[in-house]
Scaffold this motif. Structure first.
Motif, PDB file in Angstrom:
ATOM      1  N   GLY A  15      -9.927  -5.458   9.578  1.00 40.57           N
ATOM      2  CA  GLY A  15     -10.552  -4.397   8.753  1.00 40.57           C
ATOM      3  C   GLY A  15     -12.122  -4.764   8.799  1.00 40.57           C
ATOM      4  N   GLY A  16     -12.447  -6.108   9.329  1.00 42.73           N
ATOM      5  CA  GLY A  16     -13.948  -6.513   8.825  1.00 42.73           C
ATOM      6  C   GLY A  16     -14.822  -6.319   9.863  1.00 42.73           C
ATOM      7  N   SER A  17     -16.000  -6.644   9.871  1.00 42.77           N
ATOM      8  CA  SER A  17     -17.098  -6.211  10.692  1.00 42.77           C
ATOM      9  C   SER A  17     -17.932  -7.546  11.251  1.00 42.77           C
ATOM     10  CB  SER A  17     -18.087  -5.407  10.135  1.00 42.77           C
ATOM     11  OG  SER A  17     -17.507  -3.976   9.554  1.00 42.77           O
ATOM     12  N   ASN A  58     -21.923   4.520  26.539  1.00 45.81           N
ATOM     13  CA  ASN A  58     -20.697   4.993  26.892  1.00 45.81           C
ATOM     14  C   ASN A  58     -19.606   3.679  26.303  1.00 45.81           C
ATOM     15  OD1 ASN A  58     -18.405   6.124  28.224  1.00 45.81           O
ATOM     16  ND2 ASN A  58     -18.500   4.530  29.865  1.00 45.81           N
ATOM     17  N   TYR A  59     -18.471   4.202  25.892  1.00 43.44           N
ATOM     18  CA  TYR A  59     -17.625   3.200  25.217  1.00 43.44           C
ATOM     19  C   TYR A  59     -16.187   3.260  25.715  1.00 43.44           C
ATOM     20  CZ  TYR A  59     -21.023   3.122  21.678  1.00 43.44           C
ATOM     21  OH  TYR A  59     -22.245   3.025  20.914  1.00 43.44           O
ATOM     22  N   ALA A  60     -15.439   2.042  25.961  1.00 44.27           N
ATOM     23  CA  ALA A  60     -13.940   2.056  26.286  1.00 44.27           C
ATOM     24  C   ALA A  60     -13.415   3.014  24.939  1.00 44.27           C
ATOM     25  CB  ALA A  60     -13.575   0.719  26.119  1.00 44.27           C
ATOM     26  N   GLY A  61     -12.151   3.541  25.492  1.00 41.96           N
ATOM     27  CA  GLY A  61     -11.451   4.408  24.459  1.00 41.96           C
ATOM     28  C   GLY A  61     -10.965   3.650  23.291  1.00 41.96           C
ATOM     29  N   SER A  62     -10.486   2.442  23.648  1.00 43.26           N
ATOM     30  CA  SER A  62     -10.053   1.666  22.361  1.00 43.26           C
ATOM     31  C   SER A  62     -11.017   1.197  21.232  1.00 43.26           C
ATOM     32  CB  SER A  62      -9.340   0.273  23.225  1.00 43.26           C
ATOM     33  OG  SER A  62     -10.522  -0.650  23.606  1.00 43.26           O
ATOM     34  N   VAL A  63     -12.300   1.259  21.674  1.00 45.13           N
ATOM     35  CA  VAL A  63     -13.433   0.909  20.422  1.00 45.13           C
ATOM     36  C   VAL A  63     -14.060   2.050  20.253  1.00 45.13           C
ATOM     37  CG1 VAL A  63     -13.502  -1.264  21.664  1.00 45.13           C
ATOM     38  CG2 VAL A  63     -15.351   0.316  22.123  1.00 45.13           C
ATOM     39  N   LYS A  64     -13.973   3.180  20.735  1.00 49.40           N
ATOM     40  CA  LYS A  64     -14.581   4.342  20.536  1.00 49.40           C
ATOM     41  C   LYS A  64     -14.584   4.940  18.828  1.00 49.40           C
ATOM     42  CE  LYS A  64     -15.363   7.300  23.778  1.00 49.40           C
ATOM     43  NZ  LYS A  64     -14.849   8.173  25.065  1.00 49.40           N
ATOM     44  N   GLY A  65     -15.777   4.952  18.369  1.00 45.22           N
ATOM     45  CA  GLY A  65     -15.708   5.351  16.769  1.00 45.22           C
ATOM     46  C   GLY A  65     -15.481   4.007  15.753  1.00 45.22           C
ATOM     47  N   ARG A  66     -15.463   2.926  16.627  1.00 46.27           N
ATOM     48  CA  ARG A  66     -15.504   1.640  15.988  1.00 46.27           C
ATOM     49  C   ARG A  66     -16.599   0.804  16.167  1.00 46.27           C
ATOM     50  NH1 ARG A  66     -11.507  -2.059  16.282  1.00 46.27           N
ATOM     51  NH2 ARG A  66     -11.019  -1.373  18.389  1.00 46.27           N
ATOM     52  N   PHE A  67     -17.217   0.889  17.344  1.00 50.38           N
ATOM     53  CA  PHE A  67     -17.974  -0.220  17.872  1.00 50.38           C
ATOM     54  C   PHE A  67     -19.483   0.524  18.313  1.00 50.38           C
ATOM     55  CE2 PHE A  67     -15.254  -3.901  19.862  1.00 50.38           C
ATOM     56  CZ  PHE A  67     -14.751  -3.867  18.907  1.00 50.38           C
ATOM     57  N   THR A  68     -20.495  -0.068  18.126  1.00 51.24           N
ATOM     58  CA  THR A  68     -21.620   0.871  18.284  1.00 51.24           C
ATOM     59  C   THR A  68     -22.616  -0.135  19.234  1.00 51.24           C
ATOM     60  OG1 THR A  68     -21.567   2.282  16.453  1.00 51.24           O
ATOM     61  CG2 THR A  68     -23.784   1.965  17.499  1.00 51.24           C
ATOM     62  N   GLN A  81     -22.444  -3.611  17.260  1.00 50.50           N
ATOM     63  CA  GLN A  81     -21.798  -3.514  15.952  1.00 50.50           C
ATOM     64  C   GLN A  81     -20.523  -3.251  16.253  1.00 50.50           C
ATOM     65  OE1 GLN A  81     -23.360  -4.329  12.691  1.00 50.50           O
ATOM     66  NE2 GLN A  81     -21.413  -3.936  11.900  1.00 50.50           N
ATOM     67  N   MET A  82     -19.607  -4.088  15.330  1.00 52.47           N
ATOM     68  CA  MET A  82     -18.133  -3.834  15.514  1.00 52.47           C
ATOM     69  C   MET A  82     -17.747  -3.860  14.112  1.00 52.47           C
ATOM     70  SD  MET A  82     -17.130  -6.714  18.333  1.00 52.47           S
ATOM     71  CE  MET A  82     -17.569  -8.146  17.449  1.00 52.47           C
ATOM     72  N   ASN A  83     -17.070  -2.651  14.020  1.00 47.94           N
ATOM     73  CA  ASN A  83     -16.468  -2.112  12.530  1.00 47.94           C
ATOM     74  C   ASN A  83     -14.852  -1.844  12.689  1.00 47.94           C
ATOM     75  OD1 ASN A  83     -18.876  -2.240  11.444  1.00 47.94           O
ATOM     76  ND2 ASN A  83     -19.168  -0.094  11.969  1.00 47.94           N
ATOM     77  N   SER A  84     -13.986  -2.028  11.596  1.00 50.42           N
ATOM     78  CA  SER A  84     -12.839  -1.926  11.687  1.00 50.42           C
ATOM     79  C   SER A  84     -12.181  -2.585  12.544  1.00 50.42           C
ATOM     80  CB  SER A  84     -12.380  -0.187  11.772  1.00 50.42           C
ATOM     81  OG  SER A  84     -13.062   0.473  10.832  1.00 50.42           O
ATOM     82  N   LEU A  85     -12.650  -4.076  12.538  1.00 50.39           N
ATOM     83  CA  LEU A  85     -11.652  -4.777  13.831  1.00 50.39           C
ATOM     84  C   LEU A  85     -10.420  -4.896  13.614  1.00 50.39           C
ATOM     85  CD1 LEU A  85     -14.600  -7.378  13.894  1.00 50.39           C
ATOM     86  CD2 LEU A  85     -13.866  -6.071  15.814  1.00 50.39           C
TER      87      LEU A  85
END
Length: 115
Positions: A15-17, A58-68, A81-85
């Motif tokens: 859940g961290g970043s 472009n993002y891998a499906g597993s990280v879309k919406g969580r990583f930027t 930037q990695m959120n909701s790890l």
């Protein structure tokens, strides 16, 4: 000599970043497509996120919406930037610079997601 140096990895709870940085020297990244890859133990290296010289992402499906992924050409640096790890995000993360037939890689930074 072109060098890519990743930083910002570490141990984080679920859940961290974290924010990874990839600082490049020996060239200017403005013409390069930049990407982040990751490799977990016993697995292949997979693309996580990429950004073109024009800024398209472009993002891998597993990280879309969580990583930027983002880039600052003036600083010759790319960020992730990695959120909701999640624990499954645990891996060594590598920075890649690509232009035509040229590829440069960093040495990697460890990201461990665990309670």
């Amino acid at each position: 000599q072109v060098q890519l140096v990743e930083s910002g990895g570490g141990l984080v709870q679920p859940g961290g970043s974290l924010r990874l940085s990839c600082a490049t020297s020996g060239t200017t990244i403005s013409r390069y497509a930049m990407a982040w890859y990751r490799q977990a133990p016993g697995k292949e290296r997979d693309m996580v996120a990429s950004i073109t010289s024009g800024g398209s992402t472009n993002y891998a499906g597993s990280v879309k919406g969580r990583f930027t992924i983002s880039r600052d050409n003036a600083k010759n640096t790319v960020y992730l930037q990695m959120n909701s790890l999640k624990p499954e995000d645990t891996a060594v993360y590598y920075c890649n610079a690509h232009w035509v037939v040229v590829d440069y890689w960093g040495q990697g930074t460890q990201v461990t997601v665990s309670s």
